[in-house]
Design a protein around this motif. Sequence first.
Motif, short mmCIF file in Angstrom:
data_model
loop_
_atom_site.label_atom_id
_atom_site.label_comp_id
_atom_site.label_asym_id
_atom_site.label_seq_id
_atom_site.Cartn_x
_atom_site.Cartn_y
_atom_site.Cartn_z
N LYS A 78 0.81 -1.21 0.00
CA LYS A 78 0.00 0.00 0.00
C LYS A 78 0.85 1.28 0.00
O LYS A 78 0.55 2.24 -0.70
CB LYS A 78 -0.92 -0.01 1.23
CG LYS A 78 -1.88 1.15 1.28
CD LYS A 78 -2.94 1.02 2.37
CE LYS A 78 -2.49 0.27 3.60
NZ LYS A 78 -3.51 0.19 4.63
N ASN A 79 1.93 1.33 0.77
CA ASN A 79 2.76 2.53 0.88
C ASN A 79 4.02 2.47 0.03
O ASN A 79 4.87 3.36 0.12
CB ASN A 79 3.15 2.77 2.33
CG ASN A 79 1.94 3.14 3.17
OD1 ASN A 79 1.06 3.86 2.71
ND2 ASN A 79 1.88 2.63 4.40
N ALA A 80 4.16 1.44 -0.76
CA ALA A 80 5.36 1.32 -1.61
C ALA A 80 5.31 2.37 -2.72
O ALA A 80 4.27 2.56 -3.35
CB ALA A 80 5.44 -0.08 -2.21
N PRO A 81 6.43 3.05 -2.98
CA PRO A 81 6.43 4.06 -4.04
C PRO A 81 6.20 3.46 -5.42
O PRO A 81 5.64 4.10 -6.29
CB PRO A 81 7.81 4.70 -3.94
CG PRO A 81 8.62 3.82 -3.08
CD PRO A 81 7.70 2.97 -2.30
N SER A 82 6.63 2.21 -5.62
CA SER A 82 6.46 1.57 -6.92
C SER A 82 6.24 0.08 -6.69
O SER A 82 7.01 -0.57 -5.98
CB SER A 82 7.69 1.81 -7.79
OG SER A 82 7.54 1.19 -9.03
N HIS A 83 5.20 -0.45 -7.30
CA HIS A 83 4.93 -1.89 -7.15
C HIS A 83 4.01 -2.34 -8.27
O HIS A 83 3.40 -1.54 -8.98
CB HIS A 83 4.29 -2.18 -5.79
CG HIS A 83 2.96 -1.51 -5.58
ND1 HIS A 83 1.78 -2.05 -5.99
CD2 HIS A 83 2.65 -0.32 -5.02
CE1 HIS A 83 0.79 -1.25 -5.68
NE2 HIS A 83 1.28 -0.17 -5.09
N ASP A 84 3.95 -3.67 -8.44
CA ASP A 84 2.92 -4.22 -9.32
C ASP A 84 1.95 -4.98 -8.40
O ASP A 84 1.88 -4.70 -7.21
CB ASP A 84 3.53 -5.08 -10.43
CG ASP A 84 4.26 -6.31 -9.92
OD1 ASP A 84 4.13 -6.62 -8.73
OD2 ASP A 84 4.97 -6.95 -10.71
N GLN A 85 1.24 -5.94 -8.89
CA GLN A 85 0.22 -6.60 -8.08
C GLN A 85 0.79 -7.38 -6.89
O GLN A 85 0.16 -7.48 -5.85
CB GLN A 85 -0.61 -7.54 -8.96
CG GLN A 85 -1.37 -6.84 -10.06
CD GLN A 85 -2.37 -5.82 -9.52
OE1 GLN A 85 -2.91 -6.00 -8.44
NE2 GLN A 85 -2.58 -4.76 -10.28
N GLN A 86 2.01 -7.94 -7.04
CA GLN A 86 2.54 -8.81 -6.01
C GLN A 86 3.90 -8.41 -5.46
O GLN A 86 4.31 -8.89 -4.41
CB GLN A 86 2.68 -10.23 -6.55
CG GLN A 86 1.39 -10.87 -6.99
CD GLN A 86 1.63 -12.26 -7.56
OE1 GLN A 86 2.58 -12.93 -7.18
NE2 GLN A 86 0.78 -12.68 -8.47
N TYR A 87 4.64 -7.53 -6.15
CA TYR A 87 6.04 -7.29 -5.81
C TYR A 87 6.36 -5.81 -5.66
O TYR A 87 5.76 -4.96 -6.31
CB TYR A 87 6.96 -7.87 -6.90
CG TYR A 87 6.73 -9.33 -7.16
CD1 TYR A 87 7.21 -10.29 -6.28
CD2 TYR A 87 6.03 -9.76 -8.28
CE1 TYR A 87 7.00 -11.63 -6.51
CE2 TYR A 87 5.82 -11.10 -8.52
CZ TYR A 87 6.30 -12.03 -7.62
OH TYR A 87 6.09 -13.37 -7.85
N PHE A 88 7.35 -5.52 -4.81
CA PHE A 88 7.91 -4.19 -4.75
C PHE A 88 8.79 -4.00 -5.98
O PHE A 88 9.50 -4.92 -6.38
CB PHE A 88 8.81 -4.03 -3.50
CG PHE A 88 8.06 -4.07 -2.20
CD1 PHE A 88 7.42 -2.95 -1.73
CD2 PHE A 88 8.01 -5.24 -1.47
CE1 PHE A 88 6.73 -2.99 -0.52
CE2 PHE A 88 7.33 -5.29 -0.27
CZ PHE A 88 6.68 -4.16 0.20
N LYS A 89 8.79 -2.82 -6.56
CA LYS A 89 9.69 -2.52 -7.67
C LYS A 89 10.79 -1.62 -7.13
O LYS A 89 10.52 -0.61 -6.49
CB LYS A 89 8.94 -1.82 -8.80
CG LYS A 89 7.99 -2.71 -9.56
CD LYS A 89 7.41 -1.95 -10.74
CE LYS A 89 6.48 -2.84 -11.54
NZ LYS A 89 5.90 -2.11 -12.68
N VAL A 90 12.02 -2.01 -7.40
CA VAL A 90 13.18 -1.23 -6.95
C VAL A 90 14.10 -0.99 -8.13
O VAL A 90 14.07 -1.74 -9.12
CB VAL A 90 13.95 -1.97 -5.82
CG1 VAL A 90 13.07 -2.13 -4.58
CG2 VAL A 90 14.45 -3.32 -6.29
N PRO A 91 14.95 0.04 -8.06
CA PRO A 91 15.89 0.29 -9.15
C PRO A 91 16.88 -0.88 -9.29
O PRO A 91 17.22 -1.54 -8.31
CB PRO A 91 16.63 1.55 -8.72
CG PRO A 91 15.80 2.15 -7.65
CD PRO A 91 15.02 1.06 -7.02
N THR A 92 17.34 -1.10 -10.50
CA THR A 92 18.33 -2.15 -10.75
C THR A 92 19.62 -1.80 -10.06
O THR A 92 20.11 -0.67 -10.16
CB THR A 92 18.56 -2.30 -12.26
OG1 THR A 92 17.31 -2.59 -12.88
CG2 THR A 92 19.56 -3.40 -12.56
#
Length: 96
Positions: A78-92
Amino acid sequence: MEISVKTIQHLAHLSRLQINETQAAQYQTDMQKMVSFIEQLQEVNTDGVEPLLMLSDASTSLRADQLNESLSATDALKNAPSHDQQYFKVPTVIKK
């Protein structure tokens, strides 16, 4: 054992640190003091001395494991700056 400025520069390179000549000289002095202290400790007679496992007689009290509710995936994201349906998205971080 003698610690040289060249040794300090090599260690800085291996550690990926950028140090100037003044810092290298200070690190050399500090490291030389540490090595001298260790050499002095090696001269101490420790025959018949039992190794210590703990420095005090106090025991550590461990808490019992308890099962608690965990966050649902929706709440966690909910509070993640970037995510899809199941995962947090982080920079490479590591590129192939």
